[in-house]
Design a protein around this motif. Structure first.
Motif, mmCIF file in Angstrom:
data_model
loop_
_atom_site.group_PDB
_atom_site.id
_atom_site.type_symbol
_atom_site.label_atom_id
_atom_site.label_comp_id
_atom_site.label_asym_id
_atom_site.label_seq_id
_atom_site.Cartn_x
_atom_site.Cartn_y
_atom_site.Cartn_z
ATOM 1 N N SER A 1 69.831 32.109 16.010
ATOM 2 C CA SER A 1 70.742 31.181 15.355
ATOM 3 C C SER A 1 72.164 31.353 15.894
ATOM 4 C CB SER A 1 70.725 31.407 13.844
ATOM 5 O OG SER A 1 71.697 30.620 13.218
ATOM 6 N N HIS A 2 72.554 32.605 16.093
ATOM 7 C CA HIS A 2 73.889 32.901 16.603
ATOM 8 C C HIS A 2 74.031 32.380 18.037
ATOM 9 C CE1 HIS A 2 77.435 34.763 18.026
ATOM 10 N NE2 HIS A 2 77.297 35.962 17.528
ATOM 11 N N LYS B 1 65.698 36.049 14.210
ATOM 12 C CA LYS B 1 66.064 34.724 13.719
ATOM 13 C C LYS B 1 67.582 34.576 13.697
ATOM 14 C CE LYS B 1 65.592 31.738 9.704
ATOM 15 N NZ LYS B 1 65.096 31.641 8.338
ATOM 16 N N ASP B 2 68.278 35.592 13.175
ATOM 17 C CA ASP B 2 69.739 35.566 13.122
ATOM 18 C C ASP B 2 70.341 35.548 14.519
ATOM 19 O OD1 ASP B 2 69.641 35.606 10.381
ATOM 20 O OD2 ASP B 2 70.224 37.715 10.182
ATOM 21 N N ASP B 3 69.747 36.335 15.433
ATOM 22 C CA ASP B 3 70.234 36.391 16.802
ATOM 23 C C ASP B 3 70.062 35.037 17.484
ATOM 24 O OD1 ASP B 3 71.275 37.890 19.106
ATOM 25 O OD2 ASP B 3 69.268 37.555 19.948
ATOM 26 N N THR C 1 62.221 42.999 8.991
ATOM 27 C CA THR C 1 63.575 43.255 9.481
ATOM 28 C C THR C 1 63.740 42.730 10.899
ATOM 29 O OG1 THR C 1 63.750 45.215 8.077
ATOM 30 C CG2 THR C 1 65.276 45.069 9.932
ATOM 31 N N THR D 1 63.879 38.914 10.872
ATOM 32 C CA THR D 1 65.188 38.451 10.397
ATOM 33 C C THR D 1 66.244 38.625 11.471
ATOM 34 O OG1 THR D 1 64.633 38.976 8.115
ATOM 35 C CG2 THR D 1 66.970 38.780 8.635
ATOM 36 N N TYR D 2 66.226 39.779 12.140
ATOM 37 C CA TYR D 2 67.189 40.040 13.197
ATOM 38 C C TYR D 2 67.049 39.020 14.325
ATOM 39 C CZ TYR D 2 69.411 42.118 17.235
ATOM 40 O OH TYR D 2 70.182 42.299 18.350
ATOM 41 N N SER E 1 74.228 28.518 18.120
ATOM 42 C CA SER E 1 75.465 27.968 17.580
ATOM 43 C C SER E 1 76.592 28.020 18.598
ATOM 44 C CB SER E 1 75.880 28.701 16.303
ATOM 45 O OG SER E 1 76.265 30.026 16.590
#
Length: 62
Positions: free
Chosen positions: A53-54, A49-51, A43, A46-47, A57
């Protein structure tokens, strides 16, 4: 998978589960803790990685 730094001992897991009506032995508590630590690590990964990526971007869009 063996986690080096555990904050929760099998004894405290057995006690906590027992207080909620779940009876487990030492080996079962270890398996449960292994699973929960693995789930927490996945978890967090994933968090992060998403952070990341955000954040990337948004670079150059200001």
């Amino acid at each position: 998978m063996e986690f080096r730094k555990r904050k929760i001992t099998t004894a405290s897991a057995i006690k906590s589960l027992g207080e909620n009506g779940i009876t487990v032995n030492d080996d079962e508590a270890k398996v449960i803790l292994d699973f929960l630590y693995l789930l927490a690590a996945a978890t967090l990964q994933t968090y992060l990685k998403d952070d990341m990526s955000h954040r990337t971007s948004k670079v150059g869009k200001d």
